[in-house]
Design an enzyme around this catalytic site. Structure first.
Site, short mmCIF file in Angstrom:
data_model
loop_
_atom_site.label_atom_id
_atom_site.label_comp_id
_atom_site.label_asym_id
_atom_site.label_seq_id
_atom_site.Cartn_x
_atom_site.Cartn_y
_atom_site.Cartn_z
N CYS A 1 18.59 7.22 -72.58
CA CYS A 1 18.50 6.71 -71.21
C CYS A 1 18.73 7.82 -70.18
CB CYS A 1 19.54 5.61 -71.04
SG CYS A 1 19.75 5.06 -69.34
N1 LIG Z 1 20.97 1.37 -62.24
C1 LIG Z 1 21.27 1.69 -63.54
C2 LIG Z 1 20.03 1.59 -64.43
C3 LIG Z 1 20.38 1.80 -65.87
C4 LIG Z 1 19.24 1.36 -66.78
O1 LIG Z 1 18.20 0.84 -66.32
N2 LIG Z 1 19.43 1.57 -68.09
C5 LIG Z 1 18.44 1.11 -69.05
C6 LIG Z 1 18.13 2.16 -70.09
S1 LIG Z 1 17.32 3.59 -69.48
C7 LIG Z 1 19.00 -0.06 -69.83
O2 LIG Z 1 20.13 -0.01 -70.30
N3 LIG Z 1 18.21 -1.12 -69.99
C8 LIG Z 1 18.60 -2.26 -70.77
C9 LIG Z 1 18.11 -3.56 -70.22
O3 LIG Z 1 17.48 -3.59 -69.16
O4 LIG Z 1 18.38 -4.56 -70.87
C10 LIG Z 1 21.87 3.08 -63.55
O5 LIG Z 1 21.30 4.01 -62.95
O6 LIG Z 1 22.91 3.24 -64.14
#
Ligand SMILES: N[C@@H](CCC(=O)N[C@@H](CS)C(=O)NCC(=O)O)C(=O)O
Length: 327
Positions: A44
């Protein structure tokens, strides 16, 4: 075409993070050694921002980390105990099987996304913050009292450069960091073309800024480098193919960006040690659609079905080779 993932014009919707507390003296969450834990995925880009900052600040003995498996499945991010993968770890605190277990431990009523990174408080068993931009700033200053002077003085958001840094984030985040996602998950040809043109016109702008320079802002490393780098290091590997950001690549199309990226990777261990190309590639090309609690699909999570549709046989491409060129 419109669905819960996209707006009526086919552009990507991205909801805000839910946990936004800070760590400060006198607050609910006070700075303490080994009180907080960081759950991350090497795949990520947002989580990788926090990994890089933790290393730059020398916080390895103050905040421990756990790395999840890159193979996100129908329950979201699994720990290594639920989905074995080299470099993936079990949850040392509660032996959770999925990141979602942590969110539900923190708040059983929680219905949002189960994202990484997660900054976790062991004392109250709560998610302190799940927004990477804010976690970076917490790590940047909150634990300075425990650090040796040379690490305490590392400052990736210095007061005198804040206006310049903020102005850069204004266009880099929507057009580059999130721009590649807007291109990859667009729901219409127009939305895709709009996004991909934003990505490349912003890369052109960045190429000019980085020509002859090792850092984006002045001659020092700031959070702009960190935020941008995590997207650039994934660009040729994943976004160029999987997200259709293929007008040019970084390696041959943007010599100044490529030189800046390689320099950080090969001369600053915080960048190299926070990067795992196998986790990056496997995650994007392999992952399934996660579902929310009770097996109900969280609409936002439907964006991962796109990966499944684009790459139904889960073939992880071998290139580019090498993943990053030598200096
Ligand atoms: N706003 C968050 C976004 C984090 C994010 O989108 N992480 C993704 C992976 S790149 C995630 O964990 N997605 C899992 C999901 O949507 O269920 C940040 O910048 O910390």
């Amino acid at each position: 075409m419109s669905n819960a993932l996209t707006n009526p014009d086919g552009t990507l919707k991205r909801p805000p993070s839910a946990f936004r507390s800070v760590i400060e003296k006198g607050g609910t969450y006070e700075p303490e050694k080994d009180r907080y834990h960081l759950y991350v995925s090497y795949a990520c880009p947002w989580a990788t921002r926090t990994l890089i900052t933790r290393k730059l600040k020398g916080l390895e003995d103050i905040i421990f980390i756990t790395v999840v498996s890159p193979r996100m499945d129908t329950n979201g991010w699994p720990f290594g105990s639920a989905n074995e993968f080299p470099g993936a770890e079990a949850d040392p605190l509660y032996d959770s099987k999925y990141v979602r277990d942590l969110y539900l431990l923190s708040n059983p009523e929680y219905t949002g996304r189960f994202t990484v990174p997660v900054l976790w408080d062991k004392k109250t068993r709560k998610v302190v913050n799940n927004e990477s931009a804010e976690i970076v700033r917490i790590l940047n200053t909150a634990f300075n009292e425990f650090l040796p002077p040379e690490k305490a003085k590392v400052d990736v958001y210095p007061e005198n450069l804040r206006a310049e840094i903020d102005a850069l984030h204004e266009w880099i985040y929507p057009n580059i960091n999130n721009g590649v996602y807007r291109a990859g998950f667009a729901g219409s040809q127009e939305a895709y073309e709009g996004a991909v043109n934003d990505v490349f016109s912003s890369l052109d702008r960045l190429e000019k800024i980085l020509t002859g320079k090792n850092y984006v802002v002045g001659d020092r490393l700031t959070e702009v480098d960190i935020r941008l780098w995590v997207t650039m290091v994934r660009f040729d590997i994943v976004y160029h193919g999987h997200f259709k950001c293929n007008i040019r690549n970084i390696r041959y199309g943007y010599p100044a960006i490529n030189a800046w990226m390689k320099n950080l990777y090969w001369t600053n261990t915080a960048f190299k040690e926070s990067t795992n190309f196998e986790h990056i590639k496997t995650h994007y090309y392999w992952s399934h659609t996660p579902v929310g609690r009770d097996g109900i699909h969280n609409p936002f999570k439907r964006w991962l079905t796109y990966s499944r549709k684009i790459n139904p046989n889960r073939i992880v491409p071998v290139g580019p080779q090498p993943h990053i060129e030598p200096l």
